[in-house]
Every structure is written in structure tokens, then in C-alpha cells.
Design a protein around this motif. Sequence first.
Motif, PDB file in Angstrom:
ATOM      1  N   LEU A  82     -15.824  22.816 -58.338  1.00  0.00           N
ATOM      2  CA  LEU A  82     -16.240  23.628 -59.488  1.00  0.00           C
ATOM      3  C   LEU A  82     -16.705  25.009 -59.043  1.00  0.00           C
ATOM      4  O   LEU A  82     -16.539  25.989 -59.775  1.00  0.00           O
ATOM      5  CB  LEU A  82     -17.382  22.930 -60.243  1.00  0.00           C
ATOM      6  CG  LEU A  82     -16.975  21.733 -61.100  1.00  0.00           C
ATOM      7  CD1 LEU A  82     -18.211  21.063 -61.676  1.00  0.00           C
ATOM      8  CD2 LEU A  82     -16.043  22.159 -62.214  1.00  0.00           C
ATOM      9  N   ILE A  93     -17.245  17.220 -56.355  1.00  0.00           N
ATOM     10  CA  ILE A  93     -16.781  17.876 -57.587  1.00  0.00           C
ATOM     11  C   ILE A  93     -17.461  19.236 -57.726  1.00  0.00           C
ATOM     12  O   ILE A  93     -16.834  20.222 -58.123  1.00  0.00           O
ATOM     13  CB  ILE A  93     -17.075  16.976 -58.811  1.00  0.00           C
ATOM     14  CG1 ILE A  93     -16.286  15.682 -58.688  1.00  0.00           C
ATOM     15  CG2 ILE A  93     -16.730  17.700 -60.107  1.00  0.00           C
ATOM     16  CD1 ILE A  93     -16.441  14.732 -59.832  1.00  0.00           C
ATOM     17  N   ARG A  94     -18.729  19.311 -57.344  1.00  0.00           N
ATOM     18  CA  ARG A  94     -19.434  20.598 -57.437  1.00  0.00           C
ATOM     19  C   ARG A  94     -18.785  21.648 -56.543  1.00  0.00           C
ATOM     20  O   ARG A  94     -18.708  22.820 -56.910  1.00  0.00           O
ATOM     21  CB  ARG A  94     -20.904  20.427 -57.039  1.00  0.00           C
ATOM     22  CG  ARG A  94     -21.758  19.895 -58.164  1.00  0.00           C
ATOM     23  CD  ARG A  94     -23.103  19.453 -57.638  1.00  0.00           C
ATOM     24  NE  ARG A  94     -23.958  20.556 -57.233  1.00  0.00           N
ATOM     25  CZ  ARG A  94     -24.931  20.450 -56.338  1.00  0.00           C
ATOM     26  NH1 ARG A  94     -25.144  19.298 -55.750  1.00  0.00           N
ATOM     27  NH2 ARG A  94     -25.684  21.478 -56.037  1.00  0.00           N
ATOM     28  N   ARG A 149      -9.956  18.364 -64.154  1.00  0.00           N
ATOM     29  CA  ARG A 149     -11.084  17.456 -63.906  1.00  0.00           C
ATOM     30  C   ARG A 149     -10.638  16.091 -63.408  1.00  0.00           C
ATOM     31  O   ARG A 149     -11.337  15.454 -62.619  1.00  0.00           O
ATOM     32  CB  ARG A 149     -11.900  17.258 -65.185  1.00  0.00           C
ATOM     33  CG  ARG A 149     -12.949  18.293 -65.584  1.00  0.00           C
ATOM     34  CD  ARG A 149     -13.001  19.492 -64.766  1.00  0.00           C
ATOM     35  NE  ARG A 149     -14.108  20.360 -65.166  1.00  0.00           N
ATOM     36  CZ  ARG A 149     -14.013  21.665 -65.269  1.00  0.00           C
ATOM     37  NH1 ARG A 149     -12.856  22.274 -65.024  1.00  0.00           N
ATOM     38  NH2 ARG A 149     -15.055  22.389 -65.583  1.00  0.00           N
ATOM     39  N   LEU A 150      -9.493  15.630 -63.871  1.00  0.00           N
ATOM     40  CA  LEU A 150      -9.022  14.304 -63.425  1.00  0.00           C
ATOM     41  C   LEU A 150      -8.692  14.335 -61.940  1.00  0.00           C
ATOM     42  O   LEU A 150      -9.082  13.449 -61.178  1.00  0.00           O
ATOM     43  CB  LEU A 150      -7.776  13.906 -64.205  1.00  0.00           C
ATOM     44  CG  LEU A 150      -7.984  13.065 -65.457  1.00  0.00           C
ATOM     45  CD1 LEU A 150      -6.642  12.708 -66.060  1.00  0.00           C
ATOM     46  CD2 LEU A 150      -8.776  11.809 -65.143  1.00  0.00           C
ATOM     47  N   ASN A 174     -11.829  14.443 -59.971  1.00  0.00           N
ATOM     48  CA  ASN A 174     -12.459  13.125 -59.886  1.00  0.00           C
ATOM     49  C   ASN A 174     -11.756  12.247 -58.861  1.00  0.00           C
ATOM     50  O   ASN A 174     -12.400  11.543 -58.087  1.00  0.00           O
ATOM     51  CB  ASN A 174     -12.434  12.447 -61.259  1.00  0.00           C
ATOM     52  CG  ASN A 174     -13.714  12.693 -62.030  1.00  0.00           C
ATOM     53  OD1 ASN A 174     -14.781  12.269 -61.604  1.00  0.00           O
ATOM     54  ND2 ASN A 174     -13.620  13.403 -63.130  1.00  0.00           N
TER      55      ASN A 174
END
Lengths: 331, 338
Positions: free
Chosen positions: A316, A312-313, A224-225, A228
Motif C-alpha cells: 500500500l 500489505i502495508r 487488493r486480492l 492478500n
Amino acid sequence: MHATLVPHADLLESLVSGWNGGKSLHGCILSGPRGIGKAGLARALAFRLLDVPADAAPDAMHPDLVWVEPDEESATKTIGVDQVRAACRLIRMTPARGGRRICVIDSGDDLTEPAANALLKTLEEPPVDASVIIVAHTASRLPTTIRSRCSLVRVPTPPVETAVAALRRLHPELDEAGARALVVLADGSPGLAADFVQGDALKAYASVVEIFTRTIENGGVLDRLAANAFADAHAKDEAWGVASRMVACLVQRATETAAGVAPDPAVDGEAALLEGLAQQAGLTGLSTASRIVDRTIEETNLRHLDRRYAMIRLLLAVEFGLKSGTRAAGR
Amino acid sequence: MKITPQQTAGFLKNPTTAFVLVYGPDAGRVSEIASEIVGRDRQDGIDVVTLDGMDLGSDTGPILEAATTAGLFSAGSNVRVRNAGDRLAKGMKEMLGLPGGTNRVVLEAGDLTPRSPLRKLFETARNAAAIPCYLPESRDLIGLARSVLGAAKIRLDPAAERWLGECLPRDSLFARRELEKLALFLGDRQECLLDHVTAVIGDGAEAEMDEAVLAAIDGDAPAAMKAVRRLQSSGTPAIALLRRSQQLFQRLHRARAAYDGGLTARDAVAELKPPVFFRHKPRLERQVAAWGTAQIEKALGLLTRTESLCKQTGYPEDNLVAHAILELALAGRAASKR
């Protein structure tokens, strides 16, 4: 428009001889992906038919050539009905130099609906010695009424070598390997690859590859980092456009690998990643991811959603593809 | 002649040129400086005439006329031109080249780029000056607060000072009005505390939006809904609240990622950029520990879907957004119970 990006010499010859051999084409659609030299071909064809000397400048004007493209000033960047009407009026007149008149629509994808309908009248009852050439990136999106009145000419994607050479002519600063990688990522389209140069696409693609290589090492969990940080760097206009494409590109290439058609590698370490994605996510997972990625990009652009999180989506979505692929394999 | 922000105070004491251009994004400061320059000759019997650039168009004739005419009852007039723009540049160039003196002419303009002809003209001409007014930063606002409250013999508590630096409006005139209101409220009190400041100075919709979202993240549904209702009745667009929610949840997502990476909640919050407002820090630290990544992503998904719906025709935006916030608050309640 890149005037003489790719020569398409054979196609040009066959078109010219067809035209002059009595198979006069009143309406003709040059169809093919973006950036492979369709507009250049249209111009070369028009020049040949109008007997413009071969050494004329690529952007030379000719009184019998009407070139219609989106108005730079207009906000929508479309070809409006007034532009088409004016062009149709012009090609109805007697040719200035006695030969024929040619109208080029660059491109048909930019026609508004009323504009397309206005063009229809001219295509239905073509004036003598007048031709309309429509450049189309997505011919299937043109109205059926137009498609049925034109002959469709498929312009092929040039061979990789030609495309790399064309790209390096436009951007002499690129080295051979970099240019080749860009062309591979752009599906062989040198024009698209040239757009990628401005957006620093190779760097973005390398970051995406690195992020997912780590994801796979990590058992399918996206960092996640890193996501981001990537989103922070690619949330603004042009960077978003290029980086979102690069994610879509990766998913598409992984899908091709899973389907057994491994594409030419574009950057270091990519082949291993594509293989890994193909194995873990499988065709099911990757096609799911691909669908989510495409829809997210389209929706974000259409509705002006927050681009940082959209990025980000996208990442993901690939993680989700990996997960659902593993689940499907476990069953 | 260019006047830097450091030289501005000196120039105001002794304006050496007859023609002055005041420009910049800080509209309040622009207007303050302009009125100070044109008003300084009043004791010499010189009036002030105010013109509007919107009415003038590109015609500078009325400016010259007003600046050179001797008054019937006064010794002439200084001229102040509001909303001046590049359209006046050509006429002003001629005016600057004229022999003989005029009264003062002060032009007020908005944000002019370095390439603006009007700005270039005033920066290069010998008999003219250009004064930029940039947006005040925290320390400028703190300086302003000290000077306004200091004049009323009120001492500023450090916490109150920090709050003022971060939350005063970024417009000198508005900020000054807010501070004057604060001084009036404090009356005879010698010291200004944080509570006094927050009681008097509202920083408007933004704080309210933060309150709505943060309350939802805390799982405090009633407080969140109250804030949402207040926002909606004051006419804040639904999309603005939605966007703010997305920003705050993205911030949470980022901090939680760092927390999962092994940082303490405190360090994870301290690392965020832009830095978190100091009063929200402890709250955010709690939230980072309570909300898991998956939940945050679910919340962000909900917010994205809501925004997408709001941008389609015919959906009641306010209801959709209120419902989304309520749903988040319920998720927040579940998160804080665990």
C-alpha cells in the motif's frame, strides 16, 4: 561467514605492506556493506601477518589469532562483554610463535555497549605487537570513541563479475542469469545474494514486479486480492524477511531510475515497471514510499507486529507513493 | 509396538503388554487412557501407585520397586507415572530388558516427537506399547458428543451438533466434562437444541473477543464496549484482543477485495480460508457490503498503530485497546448508515 568469498587481493597486498612497512595499525576497521567478503579479508590479512602458509585451510586455527564472533548459543546473537574481556586478556600475552597477536572482532555491529567499552581500553593502550581488526557492516554505528582510535579501511563492493562468480561457487546450481539477477538485487554483495537464494528471492521479486505492473496498468490502484495472496505467501519468518526486502529493493531501484541512474535490470519486465513508477510517482512520491516502507519493516521487526498485514502495508505504501506523486504533478 | 488411534479401543479392552506409554497433545485423553489401563486390575486386588516424572528425574528405581513389590494388603500395584519424559528413557530400556514379570507400568507424556528416545523405545520393544493421543478433530468431538448424550438418551439437533464440533475445547477430557454438564442441564429433555448448547457451553475468551470485534464492525458501540469490559475484567490480555481484531479485519479486507472483484458478498465470504464459523456468516456478509476497502485499511492502520503503542513502555494497554475498539465501532456505525 563465507571464508574466501571474494579475494580482495590488491587491498590485501596494500594492507600487508603498510603493516610490515612500519605503519603498524593497532586498530583497524574493515568497513563495507554486508556480505562482500570483509571477514574473509580479515582472516587472510591475519594469516599473512602471522605467517601462516598460504595453503592452510581457511578455517585453520592459530594460537596467536583470537577470533571473536557472536555466541551461537546466546539468544541475542551479540558479542558480550565477557567475550571481549577474554580476548583482550589473550592478546596481552606474549605471542606463542614469536610474531604478533591479532584479535578479529566479527563483527563490530554485534558488540554490546559494555563490550565496545571493554574493547576501548585495549585500543587506547595497545599491547606491543598486538592488533585488533574490527569487521563493520555499518562503521558509522560504532561508538565514536572506537572509530577515532582505529584506522578506517573501506572494503569496496566487488565488481559484478567477481560477485557473480563467487555466488556461483557457493551455489553451483544457479545459472548465470539467475546469479546475476540476485547480485544486482543484493546491490553487488555476493554474501547477501547467497542469503537471498535460500529465501527464493527472485520469485518474490518477480511477484512484486507483476503486482505493480498491473497496478500501473490499473491506473495506480493496487489489486487488493493479489496483495492478500502475496501477503499470505510471505507472512512467515524467512519469507517475510526476504519479501519485505524485495519490496524495499523495488522502491529503491525505482527511486534510482527517477533520479536518472537507471540500475541494471534484474528480471524480465522490470525496466518498464521502474520507468513507469518513476514517471507516475516521481522522486517525491517514491521517496515518501521508500520512507514508509523502511519504517514499516523496522517497526514490524522491532515490535513483532502482524507480518501478514505489514506485507500489505508495504504494498500500500507504494500505491500511496504513486497517488501522492500524481497529485504533486497535478498541482 | 505402535498402537494406531483405530486400534486404541481394542487395545484398551485387552492390554497385551505390561509396559505402556501414552503420549500426545491431548492431555485429557492421555490421562483418561492411563487411568483406564492401570485401574482395570482393581477387582483382582491390585492397587495403583502414582509417581511423578518431575520428582523422579532420570531415576527409574522407584518405578521398578513399586511395580514388583507385593503389597501388605493387596496383590501388588500397577504404576502410573505422570509427566514422564525422555530423561526416563535410559532407565526404562534397562527395565524392559529385565527377565520376569512386573505389574503394569503406564507412562503419561506430553507431545513426543518421532525422534524422542522414550517414544522410540516403546514403539520398538516387544513387551511395550506406545499409544498416541492426537488433538480431537470436529468429527471426533461430534462422536464424543453423540456417545455422551446418547448414553443419557438425548437426541442432538444438527445445528447443535455442528456447533459442538467447532466449539468444544480441543481436549477430550475438558470436552467430556462440558458435555456431561450439558447432559445434566438438559435433564429430562429428549432433544438438545442449539440454544441449549450455547447457554451451557462457553467457549471462553475467543467467542467473547469475536463478539467485541464483530459488534464494533456492525457499529454497535454499546455491545462492543460491554464485551471489551467483560474481557478486560476476566484478565484477557489487551494484545490478544488487538491481534484478534487484526485477524478479523484482515479477513474482512480479503472478502471485500473479492466483493470489489465482482463476487457477491455471499461468495466472497464462502471463499475465505479458514472457513467462517457458520453462525457468523450472515453477519460477515452484511459487513462486507457495508465497509469499503479504504475504511477497512484505515481501521487496520489504527489497530497497527495501537499495537505499536501498546508495546512501548508506560502506555495503559487496556485503555488504548478499548479506545481503538470504540473508534472502530463509530466508524462501523457510519459505514452501516450509508
